[in-house]
Design an enzyme around this catalytic site. Structure first.
Site, PDB file in Angstrom:
ATOM      1  N   ARG A  87       0.818  -1.217   0.000  1.00 51.68           N
ATOM      2  CA  ARG A  87       0.000   0.000   0.000  1.00 51.68           C
ATOM      3  C   ARG A  87       0.847   1.259   0.000  1.00 51.68           C
ATOM      4  O   ARG A  87       1.907   1.312   0.636  1.00 51.68           O
ATOM      5  CB  ARG A  87      -0.923   0.003   1.232  1.00 51.68           C
ATOM      6  N   HIS A 112      -0.825  -2.594  -4.570  1.00 51.10           N
ATOM      7  CA  HIS A 112      -0.314  -3.536  -5.577  1.00 51.10           C
ATOM      8  C   HIS A 112      -0.315  -2.962  -6.996  1.00 51.10           C
ATOM      9  O   HIS A 112      -0.613  -3.656  -7.964  1.00 51.10           O
ATOM     10  CB  HIS A 112      -1.111  -4.832  -5.540  1.00 51.10           C
ATOM     11  N   HIS A 186       3.018 -13.089  -5.730  1.00 51.98           N
ATOM     12  CA  HIS A 186       1.869 -13.243  -4.839  1.00 51.98           C
ATOM     13  C   HIS A 186       1.317 -14.672  -4.867  1.00 51.98           C
ATOM     14  O   HIS A 186       0.099 -14.874  -4.811  1.00 51.98           O
ATOM     15  CB  HIS A 186       0.784 -12.235  -5.212  1.00 51.98           C
ATOM     16  N   SER A 187       2.211 -15.656  -4.927  1.00 50.35           N
ATOM     17  CA  SER A 187       1.759 -17.046  -4.877  1.00 50.35           C
ATOM     18  C   SER A 187       1.234 -17.399  -3.497  1.00 50.35           C
ATOM     19  O   SER A 187       1.781 -16.976  -2.480  1.00 50.35           O
ATOM     20  CB  SER A 187       2.903 -17.998  -5.236  1.00 50.35           C
ATOM     21  N   TYR A 188       0.158 -18.185  -3.481  1.00 48.17           N
ATOM     22  CA  TYR A 188      -0.391 -18.747  -2.248  1.00 48.17           C
ATOM     23  C   TYR A 188       0.102 -20.186  -2.156  1.00 48.17           C
ATOM     24  O   TYR A 188      -0.189 -21.004  -3.033  1.00 48.17           O
ATOM     25  CB  TYR A 188      -1.918 -18.757  -2.268  1.00 48.17           C
ATOM     26  N   ASP A 244      -1.842 -10.214   7.883  1.00 45.31           N
ATOM     27  CA  ASP A 244      -1.574  -9.319   6.754  1.00 45.31           C
ATOM     28  C   ASP A 244      -0.544  -8.304   7.229  1.00 45.31           C
ATOM     29  O   ASP A 244      -0.844  -7.128   7.392  1.00 45.31           O
ATOM     30  CB  ASP A 244      -2.881  -8.644   6.311  1.00 45.31           C
ATOM     31  N   GLU A 306       5.299 -12.558   0.582  1.00 51.44           N
ATOM     32  CA  GLU A 306       5.565 -11.470  -0.358  1.00 51.44           C
ATOM     33  C   GLU A 306       6.870 -10.785   0.039  1.00 51.44           C
ATOM     34  O   GLU A 306       6.892  -9.911   0.899  1.00 51.44           O
ATOM     35  CB  GLU A 306       4.408 -10.482  -0.366  1.00 51.44           C
TER      36      GLU A 306
END
Length: 341
Positions: A87, A112, A186-188, A244, A306
């Protein structure tokens, strides 16, 4: 190993083709990369028992990715994020005495990269390397004033599968004007498989500090100690159900974080040269879009690591600089190493 598998993945609304590319190393580890968003859509890791497990969330088609960006909270599944990951407060920053006003897409903030960041662009494959350690390089040139960022920014992202069962990501960027840049993936991840949940997996984050944030997720500028708080992951703890937060990394020569699955006896270790790893759990598709293999993705489907500069660094003088000057080169690397026991 001798050639990549290139397949048509779908067509953009304007008819532009999107392709997927498959790489496999000598150990049988494989990755699929989609040119939409330079996205990792599949990552299969071999286990000691001879099976392999797909450890990242993704979609079977381009349509799934396109639809995911229409959700109220787009999950950015597997995508390369830019021009600025994280952000930026009030969507503004000052550069060379000029106030830059970005597009707002997260309350009053820019997140992003803005309304249509690098995650939604079609990248061009500019290099492929074959053999034991196959690699693919994708390139995107962001024109000056895209999302109101200054300078034409040319970005290269190279994915390599090493012989040590690592997915290594190398980033580089150059600009025609002074600008700011912060890239991440941004892979989960889910070491029990992309259609499972994280409940029993153990997280370690190798630091004693996080960034203090406001209710909107904006750093206040203060560093907080994690000792005796819910953010203390110096020793293994089960994955949180919601997180987060940006963790401050002090030593580039040490690992940043790790994830371990007792079920599969599989460990992932994250390395980076970046000052932060932003840990995120809670992304989902609101039961509106099915993941690949008809999976229902929910808030505990995956965890993001990240690796990046700090959010809002352009507005915080004591944070590591996000400035990329004309004539200079931005570089960073992140490695996800897998060990099967």
């Amino acid at each position: 190993m001798t050639a990549s598998n290139k397949d048509l993945f779908g067509l953009m609304p304007n008819g532009e083709e999107v392709h997927s590319y498959g790489l496999q190393n000598a150990n049988g580890m494989s990755v699929k990369v989609v040119t939409f968003g330079a996205t990792v859509s599949e990552l299969k890791v071999p286990l000691k028992n001879g099976k392999s497990i797909d450890v990242v969330l993704g979609f079977d088609s381009l349509e799934g990715y396109l639809q995911s960006f229409q959700l109220a909270g787009a999950p950015y599944i597997g995508a390369t994020v830019g021009r600025y990951a994280g952000r930026i407060h009030n969507s503004t920053f000052n550069l060379n005495g000029q106030k830059i006003l970005l597009n707002k897409n997260n309350n009053n903030n820019s997140l992003h990269g803005g309304l249509v960041g690098f995650s939604q662009k079609v990248w061009t494959v500019t290099n492929e390397t074959f053999g034991k350690e196959p690699a693919i390089t994708l390139t995107y040139t962001s024109p000056a004033n895209e999302e109101n960022y200054p300078g034409d920014l040319t970005v290269n992202v190279t994915y390599t599968l090493t012989e040590a069962n690592e997915l290594k990501i190398d980033y580089s960027a150059t600009t025609t004007e002074d600008t700011v840049v912060n890239l991440t993936n941004h892979s989960y991840f889910n070491l029990d498989g992309h259609s499972s949940n994280l409940n029993e997996q153990e997280l370690v984050v190798n630091t004693d500090q996080i960034l203090e944030i406001t209710s909107e997720g904006i750093p206040t500028g203060r560093y907080l100690q994690v000792e005796n708080t819910e953010f203390d992951f110096l020793t293994p703890k089960k994955c949180p159900s919601v997180i987060d937060n940006s963790f401050v990394l002090h030593n580039k020569n040490e690992f940043a974080a790790s994830l371990f699955s007792k079920k599969n006896n599989l460990k992932m270790i994250v390395f980076t040269d970046q000052p932060s790893v932003h840990i995120y759990v809670g992304g989902n598709c609101s039961n509106k879009i099915k993941g690949k293999e008809n999976a229902d993705y929910h808030p505990l489907s995956g965890i993001c690591f990240e690796t990046q500069n700090f959010p809002d660094a352009p507005n915080q003088d004591h944070f590591p600089s996000a400035l990329l000057k004309k004539g200079d080169e931005y570089t960073q690397f992140t490695t996800y190493k897998f060990e099967s026991f």
